[in-house]
Design a protein around this motif. Structure first.
Motif, PDB file in Angstrom:
ATOM      1  N   GLU A   1       1.979   6.077   1.927  1.00 47.24           N
ATOM      2  CA  GLU A   1       2.727   6.102   3.183  1.00 47.24           C
ATOM      3  C   GLU A   1       2.416   7.339   4.001  1.00 47.24           C
ATOM      4  O   GLU A   1       2.288   7.276   5.230  1.00 47.24           O
ATOM      5  N   ALA A   2       2.309   8.488   3.342  1.00 41.22           N
ATOM      6  CA  ALA A   2       2.086   9.733   4.076  1.00 41.22           C
ATOM      7  C   ALA A   2       0.619   9.963   4.404  1.00 41.22           C
ATOM      8  O   ALA A   2       0.314  10.643   5.386  1.00 41.22           O
ATOM      9  N   GLY A   3      -0.291   9.392   3.610  1.00 39.18           N
ATOM     10  CA  GLY A   3      -1.701   9.659   3.802  1.00 39.18           C
ATOM     11  C   GLY A   3      -2.482   8.505   4.377  1.00 39.18           C
ATOM     12  O   GLY A   3      -2.959   8.553   5.516  1.00 39.18           O
ATOM     13  N   THR A   4      -2.614   7.443   3.609  1.00 38.30           N
ATOM     14  CA  THR A   4      -3.468   6.334   4.027  1.00 38.30           C
ATOM     15  C   THR A   4      -3.018   5.732   5.346  1.00 38.30           C
ATOM     16  O   THR A   4      -3.836   5.447   6.227  1.00 38.30           O
ATOM     17  N   ARG A   5      -1.730   5.549   5.524  1.00 34.82           N
ATOM     18  CA  ARG A   5      -1.234   4.927   6.750  1.00 34.82           C
ATOM     19  C   ARG A   5      -1.289   5.872   7.946  1.00 34.82           C
ATOM     20  O   ARG A   5      -1.098   5.428   9.083  1.00 34.82           O
ATOM     21  N   ALA A   6      -1.529   7.150   7.693  1.00 30.03           N
ATOM     22  CA  ALA A   6      -1.655   8.106   8.794  1.00 30.03           C
ATOM     23  C   ALA A   6      -3.102   8.316   9.215  1.00 30.03           C
ATOM     24  O   ALA A   6      -3.351   9.062  10.172  1.00 30.03           O
ATOM     25  N   PHE A   7      -4.055   7.695   8.517  1.00 31.57           N
ATOM     26  CA  PHE A   7      -5.468   7.906   8.844  1.00 31.57           C
ATOM     27  C   PHE A   7      -5.814   7.488  10.273  1.00 31.57           C
ATOM     28  O   PHE A   7      -6.507   8.230  10.978  1.00 31.57           O
TER      29      PHE A   7
ATOM     30  N   VAL B   1       1.545  18.804  12.217  1.00 35.02           N
ATOM     31  CA  VAL B   1       2.429  18.183  13.211  1.00 35.02           C
ATOM     32  C   VAL B   1       2.545  16.681  12.951  1.00 35.02           C
ATOM     33  O   VAL B   1       3.624  16.094  13.052  1.00 35.02           O
ATOM     34  N   ILE B   2       1.421  16.042  12.613  1.00 37.05           N
ATOM     35  CA  ILE B   2       1.456  14.610  12.303  1.00 37.05           C
ATOM     36  C   ILE B   2       2.324  14.352  11.077  1.00 37.05           C
ATOM     37  O   ILE B   2       3.158  13.426  11.064  1.00 37.05           O
ATOM     38  N   LEU B   3       2.152  15.174  10.045  1.00 41.29           N
ATOM     39  CA  LEU B   3       2.937  14.971   8.825  1.00 41.29           C
ATOM     40  C   LEU B   3       4.422  15.208   9.077  1.00 41.29           C
ATOM     41  O   LEU B   3       5.269  14.477   8.555  1.00 41.29           O
ATOM     42  N   ALA B   4       4.739  16.229   9.887  1.00 39.49           N
ATOM     43  CA  ALA B   4       6.153  16.503  10.179  1.00 39.49           C
ATOM     44  C   ALA B   4       6.771  15.371  10.988  1.00 39.49           C
ATOM     45  O   ALA B   4       7.922  14.968  10.745  1.00 39.49           O
ATOM     46  N   GLY B   5       6.034  14.839  11.961  1.00 39.58           N
ATOM     47  CA  GLY B   5       6.578  13.773  12.793  1.00 39.58           C
ATOM     48  C   GLY B   5       6.721  12.453  12.070  1.00 39.58           C
ATOM     49  O   GLY B   5       7.693  11.724  12.276  1.00 39.58           O
ATOM     50  N   ARG B   6       5.740  12.124  11.206  1.00 41.85           N
ATOM     51  CA  ARG B   6       5.782  10.838  10.508  1.00 41.85           C
ATOM     52  C   ARG B   6       6.552  10.927   9.197  1.00 41.85           C
ATOM     53  O   ARG B   6       7.499  10.197   8.960  1.00 41.85           O
ATOM     54  N   THR B   7       6.125  11.849   8.352  1.00 41.92           N
ATOM     55  CA  THR B   7       6.599  11.855   6.973  1.00 41.92           C
ATOM     56  C   THR B   7       7.844  12.702   6.780  1.00 41.92           C
ATOM     57  O   THR B   7       8.767  12.309   6.067  1.00 41.92           O
ATOM     58  N   GLY B   8       7.868  13.895   7.406  1.00 37.43           N
ATOM     59  CA  GLY B   8       9.048  14.745   7.252  1.00 37.43           C
ATOM     60  C   GLY B   8      10.306  14.062   7.749  1.00 37.43           C
ATOM     61  O   GLY B   8      11.357  14.102   7.094  1.00 37.43           O
ATOM     62  N   SER B   9      10.221  13.407   8.901  1.00 37.52           N
ATOM     63  CA  SER B   9      11.386  12.689   9.420  1.00 37.52           C
ATOM     64  C   SER B   9      11.745  11.496   8.542  1.00 37.52           C
ATOM     65  O   SER B   9      12.929  11.179   8.364  1.00 37.52           O
ATOM     66  N   ALA B  10      10.726  10.820   7.991  1.00 36.64           N
ATOM     67  CA  ALA B  10      10.996   9.681   7.109  1.00 36.64           C
ATOM     68  C   ALA B  10      11.704  10.132   5.827  1.00 36.64           C
ATOM     69  O   ALA B  10      12.652   9.479   5.374  1.00 36.64           O
ATOM     70  N   TYR B  11      11.252  11.238   5.250  1.00 31.41           N
ATOM     71  CA  TYR B  11      11.922  11.771   4.060  1.00 31.41           C
ATOM     72  C   TYR B  11      13.383  12.100   4.367  1.00 31.41           C
ATOM     73  O   TYR B  11      14.286  11.770   3.592  1.00 31.41           O
ATOM     74  N   ALA B  12      13.616  12.777   5.490  1.00 34.91           N
ATOM     75  CA  ALA B  12      14.989  13.152   5.842  1.00 34.91           C
ATOM     76  C   ALA B  12      15.852  11.923   6.085  1.00 34.91           C
ATOM     77  O   ALA B  12      17.015  11.879   5.680  1.00 34.91           O
ATOM     78  N   ALA B  13      15.291  10.903   6.738  1.00 34.95           N
ATOM     79  CA  ALA B  13      16.074   9.692   7.018  1.00 34.95           C
ATOM     80  C   ALA B  13      16.404   8.940   5.729  1.00 34.95           C
ATOM     81  O   ALA B  13      17.534   8.472   5.539  1.00 34.95           O
ATOM     82  N   GLU B  14      15.410   8.807   4.838  1.00 32.09           N
ATOM     83  CA  GLU B  14      15.652   8.084   3.585  1.00 32.09           C
ATOM     84  C   GLU B  14      16.700   8.791   2.729  1.00 32.09           C
ATOM     85  O   GLU B  14      17.687   8.179   2.288  1.00 32.09           O
ATOM     86  N   LEU B  15      16.498  10.083   2.478  1.00 34.91           N
ATOM     87  CA  LEU B  15      17.438  10.814   1.626  1.00 34.91           C
ATOM     88  C   LEU B  15      18.774  11.019   2.326  1.00 34.91           C
ATOM     89  O   LEU B  15      19.822  11.049   1.675  1.00 34.91           O
ATOM     90  N   GLY B  16      18.750  11.140   3.666  1.00 39.60           N
ATOM     91  CA  GLY B  16      20.005  11.254   4.392  1.00 39.60           C
ATOM     92  C   GLY B  16      20.841   9.995   4.293  1.00 39.60           C
ATOM     93  O   GLY B  16      22.066  10.059   4.144  1.00 39.60           O
TER      94      GLY B  16
ATOM     95  N   PRO C   1      -4.283  18.404   2.756  1.00 41.55           N
ATOM     96  CA  PRO C   1      -5.697  18.802   2.869  1.00 41.55           C
ATOM     97  C   PRO C   1      -6.603  17.650   3.287  1.00 41.55           C
ATOM     98  O   PRO C   1      -7.559  17.852   4.053  1.00 41.55           O
ATOM     99  N   VAL C   2      -6.293  16.429   2.828  1.00 39.51           N
ATOM    100  CA  VAL C   2      -7.112  15.275   3.209  1.00 39.51           C
ATOM    101  C   VAL C   2      -6.954  14.983   4.695  1.00 39.51           C
ATOM    102  O   VAL C   2      -7.945  14.751   5.406  1.00 39.51           O
ATOM    103  N   LEU C   3      -5.723  15.011   5.195  1.00 42.64           N
ATOM    104  CA  LEU C   3      -5.502  14.770   6.618  1.00 42.64           C
ATOM    105  C   LEU C   3      -6.158  15.849   7.469  1.00 42.64           C
ATOM    106  O   LEU C   3      -6.750  15.557   8.522  1.00 42.64           O
ATOM    107  N   SER C   4      -6.066  17.100   7.023  1.00 42.28           N
ATOM    108  CA  SER C   4      -6.690  18.194   7.777  1.00 42.28           C
ATOM    109  C   SER C   4      -8.198  18.037   7.835  1.00 42.28           C
ATOM    110  O   SER C   4      -8.813  18.202   8.901  1.00 42.28           O
ATOM    111  N   LEU C   5      -8.822  17.705   6.705  1.00 42.17           N
ATOM    112  CA  LEU C   5     -10.270  17.525   6.688  1.00 42.17           C
ATOM    113  C   LEU C   5     -10.687  16.324   7.530  1.00 42.17           C
ATOM    114  O   LEU C   5     -11.690  16.384   8.262  1.00 42.17           O
TER     115      LEU C   5
END
Length: 358
Positions: free
Chosen positions: A148-154, A204-219, A254-258
């Motif tokens: 979810e955090a990596g492959t779908r963000a490619f 920024v991509i990880l914070a917008g996609r994944t960080g918010s998703a983590y907070a929403a799920e656990l919230g 690191p994969v997303l950055s590269l």
């Protein structure tokens, strides 16, 4: 209206709702304020709170005014509105002095720092315990978060990388063209993407996609008291919910950055081709400028950014309050906190790399 020796009678019939009360208000108030009046409600078939407010205000507008003939449903509405009007209004909270407000803000900031340090310590202990007992880690859940955090963000990462490469190439070529130095555009774009912009934009991509998703799920789980239920059953939420997400953020960044850096270099190479420079020239300029330390330094920054973003997202979700806005506030806090954290960390890395000569 019917006038008698003692008082005048104001007869109302039909429906007295908001629209009717708005049209009738000035006339009725003028009649009710002129002297003793009887408000005859025998013909009144329906009444809402606005109409009841009009009748009560008209009753109080003149001395000796009274309401008569109301049916039981109308009386019930009048009693409810009368009770609501008589209820004491809450007093506005007194504004604290400046010193007290500063003290309260300092106290709240101290509590936030304490909670963050406690969360970090608990996460560290959980990670060390998992290293001793690896079977506690949910590998299937970790792989799901990696997807979810990596492959779908490619796709988004590649798109943003290409656009950044194109923009940087164009903007760099404008001043360098004055000196006939467009050939050095790959050097500038390559070092910028590899050391700074690649990890930063991927964060920024990880914070917008994944960080918010983590907070929403656990919230959502916190609001529904599912996290509390896990603790009651003796299950550690840190090992079950937080650790797979944090490991996924650490490994995927690191994969997303590269990937973003490579996409940016492709966009830059395309623009250089439009300027008339062959691909071999671009390759030679990149090889002469970029070193392995640049790559490793960028990947290290990306890994730390991923760890910070995932941790902040999970902390915001587990710390969500109660109420309909709790999940939204947690997601917003995760995104804002993640972006601020990676900018601060990027500044720390810049100073550290300069001191170390990297």
């Amino acid at each position: 209206m019917r006038q008698t020796a003692e008082a005048k009678t104001l007869t109302l019939s039909g429906r007295l709702d908001t629209a009717t009360a708005a049209a009738l208000w000035p006339k009725l108030m003028a009649e009710a304020a002129g002297g003793p009046a009887v408000l005859d409600l025998a013909g009144l078939s329906a009444l809402d709170t606005t109409g009841a407010t009009l009748l009560l205000v008209a009753e109080a507008a003149g001395k000796g005014n009274r309401i008569e003939g109301a049916a039981p449903p109308v009386v019930a509405v009048l009693d409810r509105v009368r009770a609501a009007r008589a209820a004491p209004r809450p007093k506005p909270e007194a504004r604290l002095p400046v010193v007290a407000r500063i003290g309260e803000a300092t106290w709240q900031a101290g509590r936030a720092v304490r909670d963050a340090v406690a969360f970090l310590g608990e996460l560290t202990l959980t990670l060390l315990g998992t290293l001793l007992r690896p079977w506690r880690l949910r590998f299937r859940e970790t792989l799901r978060h990696l997807d979810e955090a990596g492959t779908r963000a490619f796709p988004l990462t590649v798109l943003l990388g290409v656009l950044m490469g194109v923009i940087l190439a164009f903007q760099s070529a404008i001043p360098l063209r004055r000196f006939g130095a467009e050939v050095f555009v790959p050097n500038l774009v390559g070092i910028s993407l590899l050391r700074e912009l690649g990890p930063l934009l991927a964060g920024v991509i990880l914070a917008g996609r994944t960080g918010s998703a983590y907070a929403a799920e656990l919230g959502t789980m916190s609001v529904n008291e599912e996290v509390a239920a896990l603790r009651i059953m003796g299950i550690d939420p840190m090992a079950l919910l937080v650790l797979p997400r944090v490991l996924a953020g650490l490994l995927v960044m690191p994969v997303l950055s590269l990937l973003l850096t490579l996409a940016g270099l492709m966009g830059m190479a395309f623009i250089m081709g439009l300027f008339g420079f062959p691909l071999t020239t671009v390759q030679q300029q990149l090889v002469s400028t970029l070193h392995l330390s640049d790559l490793l330094g960028g990947l290290l920054k990306a890994a730390v950014f991923g760890l910070a973003i995932a941790g902040i997202g999970c902390h915001a979700g587990l710390g969500a309050g109660r109420g309909p806005r709790a999940v939204g506030d947690a997601a917003t806090g995760a995104v804002v906190g993640g972006i601020v954290a990676i900018v601060v960390l990027d500044g720390i890395f810049a100073v550290a790399y300069e001191r170390l000569g990297i």
